[in-house]
Design a protein around this motif. Structure first.
Motif, PDB file in Angstrom:
ATOM      1  N   GLN A   1     -36.219 -95.663 -20.986  1.00 33.72           N
ATOM      2  CA  GLN A   1     -37.000 -95.420 -22.195  1.00 33.72           C
ATOM      3  C   GLN A   1     -36.908 -93.967 -22.653  1.00 33.72           C
ATOM      4  OE1 GLN A   1     -37.197 -98.652 -22.933  1.00 33.72           O
ATOM      5  NE2 GLN A   1     -39.082 -98.152 -23.974  1.00 33.72           N
ATOM      6  N   LYS A   2     -36.935 -93.048 -21.700  1.00 29.76           N
ATOM      7  CA  LYS A   2     -36.904 -91.632 -22.053  1.00 29.76           C
ATOM      8  C   LYS A   2     -35.622 -91.278 -22.798  1.00 29.76           C
ATOM      9  CE  LYS A   2     -39.958 -90.060 -18.362  1.00 29.76           C
ATOM     10  NZ  LYS A   2     -40.045 -89.373 -17.048  1.00 29.76           N
ATOM     11  N   VAL A   3     -34.533 -91.939 -22.443  1.00 31.68           N
ATOM     12  CA  VAL A   3     -33.255 -91.660 -23.094  1.00 31.68           C
ATOM     13  C   VAL A   3     -33.160 -92.378 -24.440  1.00 31.68           C
ATOM     14  CG1 VAL A   3     -30.755 -91.923 -22.933  1.00 31.68           C
ATOM     15  CG2 VAL A   3     -32.073 -91.278 -20.903  1.00 31.68           C
ATOM     16  N   VAL A   4     -33.355 -93.687 -24.413  1.00 28.48           N
ATOM     17  CA  VAL A   4     -33.112 -94.505 -25.604  1.00 28.48           C
ATOM     18  C   VAL A   4     -34.187 -94.318 -26.663  1.00 28.48           C
ATOM     19  CG1 VAL A   4     -32.806 -96.847 -26.462  1.00 28.48           C
ATOM     20  CG2 VAL A   4     -31.842 -96.205 -24.261  1.00 28.48           C
ATOM     21  N   ARG A   5     -35.446 -94.423 -26.278  1.00 25.91           N
ATOM     22  CA  ARG A   5     -36.517 -94.356 -27.274  1.00 25.91           C
ATOM     23  C   ARG A   5     -36.687 -92.935 -27.810  1.00 25.91           C
ATOM     24  NH1 ARG A   5     -40.231 -98.099 -28.886  1.00 25.91           N
ATOM     25  NH2 ARG A   5     -39.628 -99.519 -27.228  1.00 25.91           N
ATOM     26  N   ALA A   6     -36.514 -91.933 -26.955  1.00 25.79           N
ATOM     27  CA  ALA A   6     -36.629 -90.554 -27.430  1.00 25.79           C
ATOM     28  C   ALA A   6     -35.583 -90.278 -28.501  1.00 25.79           C
ATOM     29  CB  ALA A   6     -36.476 -89.585 -26.264  1.00 25.79           C
ATOM     30  N   GLU A   7     -34.388 -90.790 -28.298  1.00 25.68           N
ATOM     31  CA  GLU A   7     -33.322 -90.636 -29.290  1.00 25.68           C
ATOM     32  C   GLU A   7     -33.680 -91.353 -30.587  1.00 25.68           C
ATOM     33  OE1 GLU A   7     -28.850 -92.435 -29.767  1.00 25.68           O
ATOM     34  OE2 GLU A   7     -29.353 -91.557 -27.822  1.00 25.68           O
ATOM     35  N   ALA A   8     -34.190 -92.579 -30.457  1.00 28.02           N
ATOM     36  CA  ALA A   8     -34.546 -93.365 -31.638  1.00 28.02           C
ATOM     37  C   ALA A   8     -35.692 -92.725 -32.415  1.00 28.02           C
ATOM     38  CB  ALA A   8     -34.921 -94.778 -31.215  1.00 28.02           C
ATOM     39  N   CYS A   9     -36.604 -92.072 -31.716  1.00 30.20           N
ATOM     40  CA  CYS A   9     -37.776 -91.490 -32.367  1.00 30.20           C
ATOM     41  C   CYS A   9     -37.445 -90.258 -33.197  1.00 30.20           C
ATOM     42  CB  CYS A   9     -38.855 -91.172 -31.331  1.00 30.20           C
ATOM     43  SG  CYS A   9     -39.710 -92.662 -30.736  1.00 30.20           S
ATOM     44  N   ARG A  10     -36.228 -89.777 -33.094  1.00 30.51           N
ATOM     45  CA  ARG A  10     -35.802 -88.669 -33.952  1.00 30.51           C
ATOM     46  C   ARG A  10     -35.403 -89.158 -35.348  1.00 30.51           C
ATOM     47  NH1 ARG A  10     -33.731 -86.482 -28.935  1.00 30.51           N
ATOM     48  NH2 ARG A  10     -31.688 -87.461 -29.228  1.00 30.51           N
ATOM     49  N   ASP A  11     -35.263 -90.469 -35.499  1.00 27.34           N
ATOM     50  CA  ASP A  11     -34.941 -91.055 -36.797  1.00 27.34           C
ATOM     51  C   ASP A  11     -36.188 -90.993 -37.682  1.00 27.34           C
ATOM     52  OD1 ASP A  11     -34.344 -92.633 -38.987  1.00 27.34           O
ATOM     53  OD2 ASP A  11     -33.590 -94.325 -37.830  1.00 27.34           O
ATOM     54  N   PRO A  12     -36.115 -90.348 -38.850  1.00 28.35           N
ATOM     55  CA  PRO A  12     -37.301 -90.248 -39.716  1.00 28.35           C
ATOM     56  C   PRO A  12     -37.822 -91.594 -40.200  1.00 28.35           C
ATOM     57  CG  PRO A  12     -35.314 -89.488 -40.859  1.00 28.35           C
ATOM     58  CD  PRO A  12     -34.942 -89.665 -39.423  1.00 28.35           C
ATOM     59  N   LYS A  13     -36.968 -92.646 -40.161  1.00 22.33           N
ATOM     60  CA  LYS A  13     -37.410 -93.977 -40.582  1.00 22.33           C
ATOM     61  C   LYS A  13     -38.084 -94.755 -39.458  1.00 22.33           C
ATOM     62  CE  LYS A  13     -34.108 -94.716 -44.339  1.00 22.33           C
ATOM     63  NZ  LYS A  13     -33.046 -95.601 -44.871  1.00 22.33           N
ATOM     64  N   MET A  14     -38.069 -94.199 -38.266  1.00 20.66           N
ATOM     65  CA  MET A  14     -38.679 -94.881 -37.126  1.00 20.66           C
ATOM     66  C   MET A  14     -40.194 -94.930 -37.308  1.00 20.66           C
ATOM     67  SD  MET A  14     -38.113 -96.315 -34.172  1.00 20.66           S
ATOM     68  CE  MET A  14     -38.818 -96.634 -32.568  1.00 20.66           C
ATOM     69  N   ASP A  15     -40.784 -96.074 -37.054  1.00 15.52           N
ATOM     70  CA  ASP A  15     -42.240 -96.217 -37.083  1.00 15.52           C
ATOM     71  C   ASP A  15     -42.822 -95.338 -35.974  1.00 15.52           C
ATOM     72  OD1 ASP A  15     -44.868 -96.977 -37.124  1.00 15.52           O
ATOM     73  OD2 ASP A  15     -44.515 -99.057 -36.532  1.00 15.52           O
ATOM     74  N   GLN A  16     -43.526 -94.292 -36.357  1.00 16.86           N
ATOM     75  CA  GLN A  16     -44.006 -93.323 -35.371  1.00 16.86           C
ATOM     76  C   GLN A  16     -45.057 -93.910 -34.427  1.00 16.86           C
ATOM     77  OE1 GLN A  16     -42.603 -90.209 -34.756  1.00 16.86           O
ATOM     78  NE2 GLN A  16     -41.118 -91.234 -36.096  1.00 16.86           N
TER      79      GLN A  16
END
Length: 229
Positions: free
Chosen positions: A48-63
């Protein structure tokens, strides 16, 4: 008019049961985890730390999906932890399909919402509702899915995916014309990932429906009404 009342009674009872049903497989307290479960949680957390942290840098990601609660074991992974290796494998597939799929984000989220609607799975629906809209799925399409209707204003990609999955669900196969249309739009890998996403989120929906996994306290999406049977 008399035919309306049995339907209304069943609807009220159904909503009452779904809203008050007890969680059958709640989160296991840390001091009660087996060694196998502890190892599975560690593997899952590292991923999770690798995959989700990367995804959360996307401004379209639901914060809302970037909070500490989402980095912790949650949703379907809570009941799945009863089978540690299954949980790790399911989490890996979920991470790939949500964050690393080759499918366009709006198509990916469309597939996930279709699965959530099919199973009336509130957790999956709530988890992907905002993301779907942020990634370009129109509110008109989302509302049609929510109400159990075929959306009327779909793009070619959306219509191809909807017809493909509708056929697969109804007749447990896909005709040559429907397959050819999907192939021309998404290629073989895309088709595999459409089916995989639908299958994966159907599976996670079944797990949570069985376990009666509750919605998070932060849930904000309009809930799915029961589908007529």
């Amino acid at each position: 008019m008399t035919r309306f009342w049995p339907f209304l009674f069943c609807l009220i009872i159904g909503l009452s049961i779904s809203s008050t049903a007890q969680d059958r497989m709640p989160k296991i307290p840390p001091d009660q985890l087996t060694e196998a479960q502890k190892k599975a949680v560690e593997e899952r957390d590292a991923a999770q730390k690798v995959v989700r942290a990367e995804a959360c840098r996307d401004p379209k990601m639901d914060q809302a999906k970037c909070t500490a609660d989402y980095f912790d074991v949650h949703g379907p992974m809570v009941p799945l932890l009863r089978s540690p290796e299954v949980m790790v494998a399911a989490n890996a597939m979920d991470n790939y399909l949500e964050f690393r799929s080759i499918l366009p984000p709006d198509v990916r989220e469309f597939v996930i919402l279709i699965a959530a609607r099919e199973w009336t799975q509130q957790y999956v629906w709530n988890s992907h509702y905002a993301n779907a809209i942020k990634h370009g799925l129109s509110l008109e399409i989302v509302n049609a899915l929510r109400e159990g209707r075929r959306p009327s204003s779909m793009s070619e990609n959306e219509e191809t995916v909807y017809d493909f999955l509708d056929e697969l669900r109804r007749i447990h196969s896909v005709s040559d014309p429907t397959y050819a249309r999907a192939l021309s739009k998404f290629g073989e890998q895309g088709i595999v990932e459409i089916v995989s996403a639908y299958g994966c989120y159907s599976y996670l929906s079944m797990v949570m429906n069985m376990a009666r996994t509750p919605l998070p306290k932060s849930a904000s999406a309009p809930p799915l009404p029961p589908l007529p049977r």
